[in-house]
Scaffold this motif. Structure first.
Motif, short mmCIF file in Angstrom:
data_model
loop_
_atom_site.label_atom_id
_atom_site.label_comp_id
_atom_site.label_asym_id
_atom_site.label_seq_id
_atom_site.Cartn_x
_atom_site.Cartn_y
_atom_site.Cartn_z
N PRO A 44 4.14 8.61 -5.06
CA PRO A 44 3.70 9.34 -6.27
C PRO A 44 4.52 9.05 -7.52
O PRO A 44 4.08 9.35 -8.62
N ARG A 45 5.68 8.43 -7.38
CA ARG A 45 6.50 8.11 -8.55
C ARG A 45 5.96 6.89 -9.30
O ARG A 45 6.30 6.67 -10.45
N PHE A 46 5.12 6.08 -8.60
CA PHE A 46 4.62 4.85 -9.20
C PHE A 46 3.17 5.00 -9.65
O PHE A 46 2.38 5.66 -8.99
N GLY A 47 2.85 4.34 -10.73
CA GLY A 47 1.48 4.15 -11.17
C GLY A 47 1.27 2.64 -11.25
O GLY A 47 1.68 2.00 -12.22
N ILE A 84 0.85 -1.20 0.00
CA ILE A 84 0.00 0.00 0.00
C ILE A 84 0.88 1.24 0.00
O ILE A 84 0.62 2.20 -0.73
N GLY A 85 1.95 1.23 0.80
CA GLY A 85 2.89 2.35 0.81
C GLY A 85 3.53 2.55 -0.55
O GLY A 85 3.69 3.68 -1.02
N LEU A 86 3.90 1.45 -1.20
CA LEU A 86 4.49 1.53 -2.54
C LEU A 86 3.48 2.11 -3.54
O LEU A 86 3.81 2.95 -4.36
N LEU A 87 2.25 1.67 -3.41
CA LEU A 87 1.17 2.15 -4.26
C LEU A 87 0.95 3.66 -4.08
O LEU A 87 0.63 4.37 -5.03
N ASN A 88 1.14 4.14 -2.86
CA ASN A 88 0.94 5.55 -2.55
C ASN A 88 2.14 6.43 -2.90
O ASN A 88 2.05 7.65 -2.82
N GLY A 96 3.12 -1.14 -15.20
CA GLY A 96 2.78 0.11 -14.54
C GLY A 96 3.58 1.26 -15.09
O GLY A 96 4.13 1.18 -16.19
N ASP A 97 3.64 2.31 -14.29
CA ASP A 97 4.40 3.50 -14.65
C ASP A 97 5.35 3.85 -13.52
O ASP A 97 5.05 3.62 -12.35
#
Length: 122
Positions: free
Chosen positions: A43-46, A37-41, A74-75
């Motif tokens: 902002p560098r990742f999509g 969840i932290g990784l998902l949050n 992903g991005d």
């Protein structure tokens, strides 16, 4: 001939760069979902919104020594990227998570792993 000419001027679909690097960390099973969840949050990742749930739900079904691997499109910094996540159930409720991607993606995941590890120590 016409198809050749129209194909010639079609915009190319962006492809993710090749996987070149990896990092890993051992987790308590209950910490996998919060980390993702932290990784998902970040902002560098999509990344896909269901990633933390999909990975966390697979853990109880893995026997000790069992593995599961996901390929995620992903991005990263608004550029297409592919990330592979492999879970190896090292011990009961103690999975090792391996992340494979480009060097810049892995460096950012490493920063997240270090920060998460420091948080778990306190």
């Amino acid at each position: 001939m016409l198809k050749f000419l129209t194909d010639l001027f079609k915009p190319e679909v962006a492809k993710a760069p090749p996987i070149t690097s990896e990092t890993s960390m051992n987790f308590d099973a209950g910490d996998v979902r919060p980390f993702l969840i932290g990784l998902l949050n970040n902002p560098r990742f999509g990344l896909p919104a269901d990633l933390p749930t999909v990975v966390a739900q697979a853990l109880p079904g893995l026997p000790t020594g069992g593995k599961h691997r996901w390929r995620i499109d992903g991005d990263f910094d608004k550029t297409k990227v592919q990330i592979e996540i492999e879970v190896l159930m090292d011990d009961v409720d103690a999975p090792d998570l391996y992340f494979f991607s480009t060097q810049s993606v892995i460096q950012e995941i490493d920063r997240e792993l270090i920060a998460f590890g420091a948080l778990m120590e306190h």
